[in-house]
Design an enzyme around this catalytic site. Structure first.
Site, PDB file in Angstrom:
ATOM      1  N   ASP A 178       0.863  -1.175   0.000  1.00 37.22           N
ATOM      2  CA  ASP A 178       0.000   0.000   0.000  1.00 37.22           C
ATOM      3  C   ASP A 178       0.909   1.237   0.000  1.00 37.22           C
ATOM      4  O   ASP A 178       2.133   1.144   0.151  1.00 37.22           O
ATOM      5  CB  ASP A 178      -0.992  -0.021   1.174  1.00 37.22           C
ATOM      6  CG  ASP A 178      -2.229   0.833   0.862  1.00 37.22           C
ATOM      7  OD1 ASP A 178      -2.185   1.638  -0.084  1.00 37.22           O
ATOM      8  OD2 ASP A 178      -3.243   0.703   1.572  1.00 37.22           O
TER       9      ASP A 178
HETATM   10  C1  BGC Z   1      -5.137   3.103   0.120  1.00 34.08           C
HETATM   11  C2  BGC Z   1      -5.309   2.071  -0.964  1.00 34.08           C
HETATM   12  C3  BGC Z   1      -5.199   2.721  -2.319  1.00 34.08           C
HETATM   13  C4  BGC Z   1      -3.856   3.423  -2.408  1.00 34.08           C
HETATM   14  C5  BGC Z   1      -3.605   4.081  -3.758  1.00 34.08           C
HETATM   15  C6  BGC Z   1      -3.903   3.963  -0.093  1.00 34.08           C
HETATM   16  O1  BGC Z   1      -3.851   5.018   0.786  1.00 34.08           O
HETATM   17  O2  BGC Z   1      -5.080   2.452   1.371  1.00 34.08           O
HETATM   18  O3  BGC Z   1      -6.563   1.432  -0.818  1.00 34.08           O
HETATM   19  O4  BGC Z   1      -5.355   1.773  -3.334  1.00 34.08           O
HETATM   20  O5  BGC Z   1      -3.813   4.415  -1.407  1.00 34.08           O
HETATM   21  O6  BGC Z   1      -4.386   5.178  -3.954  1.00 34.08           O
END
Ligand code: BGC
Length: 751
Positions: free
Chosen positions: A276
């Site tokens: 993530d």
């Molecule tokens: C979130 C993810 C997301 C990623 C990219 C993160 O902060 O937890 O779910 O896909 O950002 O935007």
């Protein structure tokens, strides 16, 4: 010493020289490509960054960037980047363009929790397939969805993004979403690679505070949190995303048990895992890495292949290799997984997107129609005393009151992709379109203040002031009362703004924000035929509202067709058939509250004080999992089992009749639960094991059957072995997780 360490790590990661099956042509071409790559180019494949496309071209051409996230700009921007890579880079490895396409791209569908309320995997498949086609036309080849985190705590803002509290329903939805996004071949021009996230137990954040620590037993992981991820793997999901949280002391992003042992070795997943956002860097804050090099090493060795945004892989791998802390085999394996998915996504054969496609497939009338239909199916009728609903279409005057009556952006909900508020039909507009002859009066009465940084800063000073609706000034309430008094019917649009749920948007008080309850009290006191429509991203504690409102429709954040879909339901063109995918607590102190709880040694008994209970609230929720009403009535009867006794490897069928005994056509979701009465480890009082949403005309009756297989009847024993243990099971067939018809059967040990 170092060599021994390496060998054991390699063995752990399953990359040791085992007797390998013959490689496919594609795998051989990947090997050949890896053989040509420099270390920098390999690390480039393991790196993902967002930003304006022009800033990404140079690193991508130099082979230092394998993937992008949320770059925007549509097909022209993606083609520009890809063309630069395919024409000017040394090895011509296409970039994989990823984005958060969660519940629609431009045609925004209901939030996932809303879609889960439809108890209709086909609806989720439709929504994901529309989202895939629109996103693919914009050059996106990979979505960071579905989010399949089970959540039992409505304080957690990301409950909006998932399918609720149940692993069986969550698994059915996970499969449907993967099918919708990927189809049979995610290399097709209207499909995208999917990503099961956030692996794992992210939804178990302590106290419902986003990113918070999680401590979950292996049993609960395997029985509750893992199944939707396993379902995604079985459906062929291309990728996984590691979660932010630490799990039982080890952050998921550095957790070899999760990323390698369970995911790769047990489940056979051969795609790649992306971290993530900056989660590799965050290993330092977690306190399990002294520096960036250690963070990179831990994440890579755990099996996290691609680093999102932070740059620790690229900046540390060379030194780690040199010092013998990392082996090239681990890097090569990560690169191989990324290249494998790029191949499967068809990027090598078709790196570009047809720029004329977007105009043809985006926000089409058919897509809008699908969004309206899915939104209609996702609504849950919570209460309808005195048959207030449906409202008559011949009303002369209707008052549409409340902060969410005409709130375009709030209808889109969290993570709304390229959704535009100008595309949204609000409730006010939907009612006006439904009743062109009527006088439709609108009173906003109060606003839901944005929960922006100012609100959050305020929370630290004075929690009572944060993230609340602007108190309904007396003037606002009086205006609403005046309009309601003159109306033949009143629709009250209440709930949460879209930024009150979603990432980082946890709430410590999940009541109706601000002065909305006062507004509702004043309007409902008039005794006019009044229906409350709730727009929200999580279960709310609304006992007071429920007590005073005769009719309540849970609409969630329904997407761009919000107003039309709600009006369809309010005026009877659509008979609501959704059911709650998550329990609604009466009071916050009941959280976490879920239907598949354990019985305990002292289950509630009103005659005995020393029982598991509260002194100031019942154990039961305000609305249970699986609950939802209809404008018609259904009767379940004739539950029967195909066998009363089976062997542990046997199976049986449970069948039940469902009949529409009311006067309108409508939908019922027939739900099948079991209870394993005596196992070697404690079992929940109920577990959902089957459901079917059926549409029946008045008087129509249908027999619905569910097969109970060893996979559905089994559980983990004390030694964590999955098996069907001998003993009695109860079976329940009902219209929610409470009550219903009951029968029993027995599993008899094999001789
Ligand atoms: C979130 C993810 C997301 C990623 C990219 C993160 O902060 O937890 O779910 O896909 O950002 O935007």
């Amino acid at each position: 010493m170092k060599k021994a360490l390496l060998t054991s790590l390699l063995t752990m990661l399953g990359v040791a020289a085992a007797a390998a099956p013959a490689k496919s042509k594609q795998e051989r071409s990947i090997d050949a490509l890896i053989a040509k790559m420099t270390l920098e180019e390999k690390l480039g494949q393991l790196y993902q960054l967002g930003g304006p496309v022009d800033t990404l071209i140079d690193p991508a051409v130099r082979g230092l960037l394998g993937s992008t996230l949320n770059i925007g700009g549509g097909a022209p921007a993606v083609n520009k980047l890809q063309r630069a890579v395919m024409e000017r880079s040394r090895l011509k490895i296409p970039v994989i363009v990823g984005a958060d396409v969660i519940h629609g791209y431009r045609t925004v569908f209901p939030i996932p929790l809303g879609m889960a309320s439809a108890w209709d995997p086909a609806a989720v498949e439709t929504a994901s397939s529309v989202a895939a086609a629109e996103a693919a036309a914009a050059g996106i080849r990979w979505t960071f969805a579905p989010m399949v985190d089970i959540a039992r705590d409505p304080r957690w803002g990301r409950i909006a993004e998932g399918s609720g509290e149940d692993p069986y329903l969550g698994s059915a939805i996970a499969r449907a979403a993967v099918r919708g996004f990927q189809g049979k071949d995610y290399g097709a021009p209207d499909k995208v690679a999917a990503c099961a996230k956030h692996w794992a137990a992210y939804g178990a954040a302590e106290a419902g505070r986003d990113y918070n620590t999680t401590d979950v037993s292996e049993r609960t992981l395997r029985e509750i949190y893992f199944p939707p991820f396993k379902a995604a793997v079985d459906a062929g999901v291309a990728t996984f995303m590691s979660s932010f949280n630490d799990l039982n002391g080890v952050p998921a992003t550095a957790n070899p048990w999760l990323q390698t042992k369970v995911l790769r070795r047990e489940w056979g997943f051969d795609g790649f895992v992306v971290s993530d956002y900056t989660a590799v860097q965050e290993l330092l804050q977690h306190g399990i890495a002294a520096d960036g090099a250690e963070a990179a090493r831990r994440a890579l060795q755990a099996g996290v292949d691609m680093e999102m945004v932070s740059t620790l892989y690229s900046s540390n791998a060379a030194a780690l290799l040199k010092q013998g802390w990392l082996s090239m085999a681990i890097i090569d394996e990560a690169v191989r997984r990324v290249l494998r998915i790029k191949h499967r996504a068809g990027l090598f054969e078709r790196p570009y997107v047809d720029e004329s496609l977007a105009a043809k497939v985006t926000l089409t009338p058919e897509n809008r129609q699908a969004a309206r239909r899915v939104a209609g199916r996702s609504m849950v009728l919570l209460k309808n005393d005195g048959a207030v609903l449906p409202l008559s279409k011949s009303l002369a005057t209707v008052a549409v009151i409340g902060p969410l009556a005409d709130a375009k952006a709030d209808m889109l909900g969290t993570w709304c992709g390229e959704g535009k508020k100008e595309d949204v039909v609000t409730l006010l507009e939907g009612v006006r379109a439904k009743l062109p002859q009527a006088k439709v009066v609108h009173v906003e009465a109060c606003r839901i203040a944005s929960c922006g940084e100012a609100g959050i800063a305020q929370a630290n000073v004075n929690p009572a002031q944060a993230c609340r609706a602007e108190p309904c000034a007396n003037a606002g309430i009086q205006e609403a009362v005046k309009a309601a008094r003159k109306a033949d019917a009143v629709i009250l649009a209440l709930g949460e703004s879209s930024d009150m749920s979603g990432e980082a948007n946890s709430r410590a008080d999940i009541g109706l924000p601000g002065g909305q309850l006062e507004l509702a009290k004043a309007v409902l006191a008039l005794g006019r035929p009044t229906a409350v429509v709730l727009f929200n991203g999580r279960p709310l504690t609304i006992s007071d509202l429920v007590e005073i409102s005769p009719a309540i429709l849970e609409a969630w954040h329904p997407g761009i067709e919000a107003g039309n879909a709600v009006a369809d339901v309010l005026f009877g063109d659509v008979n609501p058939g959704g059911k709650l995918p998550v329990s609604f607590p009466r009071v916050l102190g009941q959280v976490p509250i879920y239907y598949n709880y354990k019985n305990t040694g002292r289950p509630f008994d009103p005659a005995d004080h020393y029982r598991s209970k509260y002194m100031d609230a019942p154990n039961s929720p305000l609305f249970p999992f699986g609950y939802g009403r209809s404008y018609t009535q259904f009767k379940l009867s004739g539950l029967s089992l195909s066998a009363k006794s089976i062997r542990p490897k046997g199976r049986l069928t449970a069948s039940v009749d469902v009949e529409n005994i009311g006067a309108r056509e409508g939908d019922e979701v027939v739900q099948l639960y079991i209870r394993d009465l005596a196992a070697s480890a404690t079992r929940p009082v109920r577990e959902l094991k089957g459901f079917e949403r059926v549409t029946l005309k008045p008087g129509e009756k249908r027999r619905v059957s569910f097969e109970l297989t060893p996979e559905l009847l089994g559980a983990y024993d004390q030694g964590m072995k999955f098996q069907v243990e001998p003993g009695k099971f109860k079976v329940f067939a009902g219209d929610s997780s409470v009550g219903g018809l009951e029968d029993e059967f027995e599993v008899v040990a094999a001789e």
